[in-house]
Scaffold this active site. Structure first.
Site, PDB file in Angstrom:
ATOM      1  N   TYR A   1       0.729  -0.847   0.393  1.00 21.20           N
ATOM      2  CA  TYR A   1      -0.101  -0.188  -0.153  1.00 21.20           C
ATOM      3  C   TYR A   1       1.199   1.233   0.228  1.00 21.20           C
ATOM      4  CZ  TYR A   1      -3.191  -2.870   1.563  1.00 21.20           C
ATOM      5  OH  TYR A   1      -4.232  -4.243   1.350  1.00 21.20           O
TER       6      TYR A   1
ATOM      7  N   ASP B   1      -9.897  -5.108   8.831  1.00 20.87           N
ATOM      8  CA  ASP B   1      -9.016  -4.827   8.799  1.00 20.87           C
ATOM      9  C   ASP B   1      -8.264  -3.571   8.643  1.00 20.87           C
ATOM     10  OD1 ASP B   1      -6.681  -4.884   6.013  1.00 20.87           O
ATOM     11  OD2 ASP B   1      -8.341  -5.697   5.394  1.00 20.87           O
TER      12      ASP B   1
ATOM     13  N   GLY C   1      -8.206  -2.029  13.076  1.00 21.33           N
ATOM     14  CA  GLY C   1      -7.219  -2.430  13.840  1.00 21.33           C
ATOM     15  C   GLY C   1      -6.357  -3.043  13.247  1.00 21.33           C
TER      16      GLY C   1
ATOM     17  N   PHE D   1      -5.067  -7.118  13.157  1.00 23.81           N
ATOM     18  CA  PHE D   1      -5.088  -8.485  13.356  1.00 23.81           C
ATOM     19  C   PHE D   1      -3.862  -9.308  14.014  1.00 23.81           C
ATOM     20  CE2 PHE D   1      -5.028  -9.661   8.566  1.00 23.81           C
ATOM     21  CZ  PHE D   1      -4.215 -10.226   8.526  1.00 23.81           C
TER      22      PHE D   1
ATOM     23  N   HIS E   1      -1.877 -17.011   3.722  1.00 29.38           N
ATOM     24  CA  HIS E   1      -0.655 -17.480   2.630  1.00 29.38           C
ATOM     25  C   HIS E   1       0.121 -16.258   2.314  1.00 29.38           C
ATOM     26  CE1 HIS E   1      -2.639 -15.917  -1.482  1.00 29.38           C
ATOM     27  NE2 HIS E   1      -2.564 -14.779  -0.704  1.00 29.38           N
TER      28      HIS E   1
HETATM   29  C1  SAM Z   1      -4.426 -10.982   0.236  1.00 35.42           C
HETATM   30  S1  SAM Z   1      -5.122  -9.294   1.005  1.00 35.42           S
HETATM   31  C2  SAM Z   1      -6.210 -10.679   0.992  1.00 35.42           C
HETATM   32  C3  SAM Z   1      -8.092 -10.121   0.984  1.00 35.42           C
HETATM   33  C4  SAM Z   1      -9.238 -10.771   1.248  1.00 35.42           C
HETATM   34  N1  SAM Z   1      -8.791 -11.631   1.941  1.00 35.42           N
HETATM   35  C5  SAM Z   1      -9.913 -11.779  -0.010  1.00 35.42           C
HETATM   36  O1  SAM Z   1      -9.758 -12.783  -0.404  1.00 35.42           O
HETATM   37  O2  SAM Z   1      -9.950 -10.882  -1.041  1.00 35.42           O
HETATM   38  C6  SAM Z   1      -4.519  -9.518   2.952  1.00 35.42           C
HETATM   39  C7  SAM Z   1      -5.643  -8.837   3.359  1.00 35.42           C
HETATM   40  O3  SAM Z   1      -4.823  -8.519   4.761  1.00 35.42           O
HETATM   41  C8  SAM Z   1      -5.393  -7.126   5.554  1.00 35.42           C
HETATM   42  N2  SAM Z   1      -4.274  -7.534   6.317  1.00 35.42           N
HETATM   43  C9  SAM Z   1      -2.504  -7.669   5.951  1.00 35.42           C
HETATM   44  N3  SAM Z   1      -2.474  -6.976   7.407  1.00 35.42           N
HETATM   45  C10 SAM Z   1      -3.225  -6.896   8.538  1.00 35.42           C
HETATM   46  C11 SAM Z   1      -2.822  -6.969   9.352  1.00 35.42           C
HETATM   47  N4  SAM Z   1      -1.739  -6.912  10.222  1.00 35.42           N
HETATM   48  N5  SAM Z   1      -4.453  -6.632  10.273  1.00 35.42           N
HETATM   49  C12 SAM Z   1      -5.301  -6.322   9.604  1.00 35.42           C
HETATM   50  N6  SAM Z   1      -5.653  -6.730   8.156  1.00 35.42           N
HETATM   51  C13 SAM Z   1      -4.252  -6.896   7.494  1.00 35.42           C
HETATM   52  C14 SAM Z   1      -4.591  -6.552   3.970  1.00 35.42           C
HETATM   53  O4  SAM Z   1      -5.005  -5.160   4.429  1.00 35.42           O
HETATM   54  C15 SAM Z   1      -5.661  -7.012   2.864  1.00 35.42           C
HETATM   55  O5  SAM Z   1      -6.909  -6.392   3.396  1.00 35.42           O
END
Ligand code: SAM
Length: 347
Positions: free
Chosen positions: A147, A210, A235, A237, A255
């Protein structure tokens, strides 16, 4: 008898030039060839297309011919002139406006992933992602790198969004999720899978969890009045407390991460999960012996070049879930790109 070495190396030749195909599709999409042909509502000549997309006549003629060879366009002979129209699949999946379009995914592949793959040899040698080389941004914090600008974040979200229009229903119905009324979609991004859940299960509500700027963008660009049963929580996660729910969805999240990070995250999910609740992992599953599917083997290289994660087998996901406390782990293959793994927290 011809030895293997004498025989025509068809596959190897195809592989050597496989990227020609991707780049042809990327270019035709970027120039808007399929949009122009859709908008015209009649077959067009190469001269008409070249004018509409602002490209050279010679280049456009060759591009249209190649797209015809790829069976994305149809060529019609008309009074000695060749006219082109989209195939049905091109009209649906390669134009910008169709709700099932893969246009945004194609753009992201073209502009971001393709650049990372330029450094695949380095990624394999070093065993690390190549964000720094490809984009000059530190990849220590993966999602900060992904991002790196608001524009990049929206493009990433559009790419994530588009695939669930194609196979989202299959993953949310791989198991009967109707007993779970309160669902939390961790890393729920644009909310595309949350929408698939509320459409498949009329009694559930879904909270998307997210990062703050993803939540902000999802609310602004991806939600409508119709999405009444979807709410948001922002937040980190790995750090912040997770909302209580009956079912946690983790789609294409594990993944991205190492085994240790996955266990850390799943343990936090286990703690927050109501007794009798469950977690649904949505991932592309490798066969147990790693022998395929080829797409998933390639996805695992893609994870290497871009993230700190990997694609895994059902047994590998089951081991991660078990390490976090989940039991009765089962998986279902959907026959499409993504599959489902369900684990339970005992009542
Ligand atoms: C590969 S994307 C998958 C998005 C969605 N689940 C999908 O399958 O279309 C990973 C998601 O995890 C979120 N993410 C990554 N690190 C995060 C964190 N520390 N806390 C919350 N969300 C997080 C990202 O912003 C993103 O939306």
């Amino acid at each position: 008898m011809a030895s293997a070495a004498d025989s025509y190396p068809k596959k190897i030749l195809e592989y050597m030039e496989g990227f020609f195909v991707s780049k042809t599709v990327f270019t035709a999409c970027e120039l808007g060839v399929f949009d122009v042909l859709l908008g015209a509502q009649r077959p067009l000549s190469a001269a008409e297309v070249s004018q509409a997309v602002g490209a050279s006549l010679d280049g456009t003629q060759r591009l249209l011919a190649a797209c015809t060879g790829l069976e994305l366009l149809e060529a019609h002979q008309d009074d000695g002139q060749v006219l082109y129209s989209n195939t049905e699949q091109a009209s649906v999946y390669l134009t910008r406006s169709n709700p099932s379009s893969l246009f945004q995914s194609i753009q992201y592949n073209s502009k971001t992933i393709y650049l990372c793959w330029h450094y695949l040899t380095d990624a394999v040698r070093e065993g690390t992602n190549q964000y720094e080389k490809a984009f000059g941004v530190s990849s220590k914090d993966l999602f900060r790198a992904l991002y790196r600008s608001d524009e990049e974040m929206v493009k990433f979200m559009q790419m994530m969004n588009s695939i669930w229009n194609i196979c989202g229903r299959d993953v949310v119905t791989a198991f009967d999720l109707s007993p779970f009324k309160v669902i939390c979609d961790l890393g729920g991004c644009s909310g595309a899978l949350a929408k698939q859940c509320t459409s498949a299960y009329p009694e559930c509500t879904v909270m998307i969890f997210d990062l703050p700027k993803v939540v902000h963008t999802s609310k602004k660009h991806f939600m409508s009045e119709a999405d009444q049963r979807i709410s948001f929580c922002q937040g980190d996660f790995f750090k912040d407390s997770l909302p209580e729910a009956d079912l946690y969805l983790l789609a294409r999240v594990l993944h991205d991460w190492t085994d240790d990070h996955c266990i850390e995250l799943l343990s936090r999910v286990y703690k927050a999960c109501k007794p009798g609740g469950a977690v649904l992992l949505v991932e592309a599953l490798l066969r147990e012996d790693g022998s395929g599917p080829l797409t998933v083997q390639l996805y695992s290289l893609n994870m290497l070049v871009q993230t700190e994660g990997r694609e895994r087998t059902p047994a590998q996901y089951a081991a991660l879930l078990a390490a976090a406390g989940f039991t009765r782990v089962r998986h279902r293959l959907t026959g499409k790109l993504y599959d489902a793994v369900l684990g339970h927290k005992e009542p």
